[in-house]
Scaffold this motif. Structure first.
Motif, short mmCIF file in Angstrom:
data_model
loop_
_atom_site.label_atom_id
_atom_site.label_comp_id
_atom_site.label_asym_id
_atom_site.label_seq_id
_atom_site.Cartn_x
_atom_site.Cartn_y
_atom_site.Cartn_z
N GLY A 139 12.74 44.79 38.56
CA GLY A 139 12.98 45.49 39.88
C GLY A 139 14.32 46.78 39.30
N TRP A 155 8.56 40.27 48.26
CA TRP A 155 7.63 38.53 47.36
C TRP A 155 7.60 37.93 48.86
CZ3 TRP A 155 6.43 38.35 43.05
CH2 TRP A 155 6.70 39.53 42.29
N MET A 188 0.58 45.30 42.98
CA MET A 188 1.71 45.34 42.35
C MET A 188 2.23 46.33 42.73
SD MET A 188 1.89 41.57 42.23
CE MET A 188 4.17 41.79 41.25
N LEU A 242 0.21 42.57 36.28
CA LEU A 242 1.83 42.23 36.96
C LEU A 242 2.66 42.99 35.70
CD1 LEU A 242 4.35 40.00 37.64
CD2 LEU A 242 4.70 40.90 36.34
N SER A 247 10.83 39.31 38.64
CA SER A 247 11.06 40.10 38.99
C SER A 247 12.41 40.69 39.81
CB SER A 247 10.56 39.54 40.84
OG SER A 247 12.04 38.37 40.78
N MET A 296 9.75 33.80 37.46
CA MET A 296 9.91 34.58 38.81
C MET A 296 10.33 35.21 39.17
SD MET A 296 6.70 35.62 38.22
CE MET A 296 6.84 37.03 38.78
N GLY A 343 10.44 35.25 42.80
CA GLY A 343 10.50 36.63 43.55
C GLY A 343 11.16 37.71 44.83
N SER A 376 3.86 47.22 35.65
CA SER A 376 5.15 47.55 35.23
C SER A 376 4.48 49.19 33.83
CB SER A 376 5.88 46.20 33.98
OG SER A 376 6.93 46.60 33.38
N TRP A 384 7.92 37.07 29.92
CA TRP A 384 6.27 37.72 31.02
C TRP A 384 4.73 37.01 30.61
CZ3 TRP A 384 7.14 43.60 33.26
CH2 TRP A 384 8.09 43.99 33.34
N VAL A 401 6.45 46.39 44.45
CA VAL A 401 7.75 46.73 43.86
C VAL A 401 7.60 46.73 42.72
CG1 VAL A 401 6.64 44.83 43.11
CG2 VAL A 401 8.82 44.66 44.70
N VAL A 435 13.08 45.24 47.39
CA VAL A 435 12.39 43.97 47.05
C VAL A 435 11.84 43.32 47.22
CG1 VAL A 435 12.24 43.68 43.90
CG2 VAL A 435 12.78 45.86 44.43
N SER A 436 13.16 42.52 47.81
CA SER A 436 12.66 40.52 48.08
C SER A 436 11.68 40.31 48.85
CB SER A 436 14.66 40.10 48.24
OG SER A 436 15.24 40.16 47.21
#
Length: 395
Positions: A225, A54, A22, A142, A221, A217, A341, A146, A308, A25, A50-51
């Motif tokens: 991002g 996903w 992860m 996740l 996401s 999500m 995402g 972060s 989250w 991203v 970023v997309s």
């Protein structure tokens, strides 16, 4: 369950594997102000990159569960780790926006393999009484990514450069490879006498859950991002924004762990997930309405801690409901997460570019609220589950 395999080692390995997969991203978002200046990446292009992660996760996720069942959880986890390392190295050396997109795609493929393989490995070695704790820890990957990405802003990105942040992230792969046992058992195969009814029920039960996951999500996401770049655009200093993102990661880890541990044996865990999504939606919307660092921190705690915090509990519930096909059930939910995402960052970037970050944050909060509503409706329409002493509730 194979007593010779330490479930603690398996948990450490799959958590680190999920985290390193992860990191591409989340580092894209955290390092966006610096890499954007070097590679001419604005909010719209960041959303595309970023997309892309996903999208790859969604497409590879369609077969990720089948690969894990066919090749085994250990081999599939190792493949995910290796592909994640390729992604991070590629992003560290990227010289153009196109290269960012390509290696973001590679990172998404890594997650699509590591996630169902990790869930399958955990289910095969965990005693039932440890599942709430273990899935809470594993799904903290996740927010853990972060946290690491947020800390990377003041400690690495702003000191030695954004490329070194991606390079340093490769080190997370080492504990995953070291802890992973040499052999892992497979979950018990379903008997020939029972599968027909459960095969028929499974798609009907997971479609609304996957839809809710996609909506949630989309917001999660987008937050990962765009948090740093949005905070900086609003006047927050980049080091402060990085530390606040790290705070969000800590809250996300705590939320997932507490939710899975405290409510793992609840009669209707998905209603708890709905409550967390709703609270997270309010916090995410609050990111648009705060005018001070303190207010931003408070909104971040709620957005990440609750918004989250549902994933571990939801994953545990879905996997426990399908013991005969753990990796496939996990992959079905992961595809929903990947769809969200894909849409979340792309739409957030477009809205932020056209209408500003305030409107974008309000829309993201609305997605979480809608996700909560979908779960509530799904649970309201579901007949009470029959009592089962061996496997728990079935959907």
């Amino acid at each position: 369950m194979d007593e010779r395999v330490s479930w603690g080692r398996v948990l450490a390995a799959v958590t680190c594997a999920a985290t390193v997969s992860m990191l591409p991203v989340f580092l894209l978002g955290a390092a966006a102000p610096s890499l954007g200046a070097d590679l001419h990446v604005d909010a719209g292009r960041l959303g595309i990159a970023v997309s892309a992660f996903w999208i790859a996760m969604a497409l590879v996720g369609l077969v990720g569960g089948h690969v894990a069942h066919a090749r085994g959880s250990r081999a599939t986890t190792i493949a995910g780790i290796a592909i994640a390392v390729v992604s991070l190295v590629g992003l560290a050396t990227a010289g153009s926006f196109a290269a960012l997109v390509v290696f973001a795609v590679v990172g998404g493929a890594a997650t699509a393999l590591a996630t169902p393989a990790g869930d399958m490995a955990l289910f095969s070695v965990l005693p039932p009484e440890r599942r709430g704790f273990a899935y809470g820890v594993k799904q903290a990957s996740l927010p853990g990514a972060s946290l690491l990405a947020g800390l990377g802003v003041p400690l690495v990105v702003l000191t030695v450069g954004w490329r070194w942040a991606f390079a340093a992230a490769v080190l997370v792969a080492l504990p995953a490879l070291i802890a992973l046992p040499r052999r892992l058992p497979r979950p018990a195969v379903r008997s020939a006498a029972e599968p027909a009814a459960r095969r028929a029920a499974r798609p009907r039960g997971l479609v609304p859950v996957s839809t809710a996951v996609a909506l949630a999500m989309a917001a999660v996401s987008a937050t990962g991002g765009f948090y740093v770049v949005a905070a900086v655009a609003g006047g927050t200093a980049a080091p402060t924004a990085g530390f606040l993102l790290a705070l969000g990661g800590v809250c996300g880890i705590s939320g997932r762990f507490v939710a899975s541990w405290r409510f793992g044996t609840a009669a209707r865990p998905l209603l708890v997930c709905a409550g967390l999504m709703a609270a997270g939606g309010l916090g995410t919307a609050g990111l648009a309405l705060t005018g001070s660092t303190g207010g931003l921190a408070a909104a971040t705690v709620l957005a990440c801690g609750a918004g989250w915090g549902w994933n571990g509990l939801l994953t545990q519930d879905v996997v426990a409901s399908h013991p005969e096909a753990t990796a496939r059930a996990s992959a079905a939910i992961m595809v929903g997460a990947a769809v969200g995402g894909v849409a979340g960052p792309a739409l957030f970037g477009l809205v932020a570019t056209g209408a500003g970050y305030t409107v974008a944050w309000l829309a993201a909060g609305g997605c979480l609220l809608l996700a909560a509503a979908v779960l509530v409706v799904r649970e309201a329409r579901r007949a009470p589950a029959p009592v089962s002493g061996a496997t728990g509730h079935h959907r």
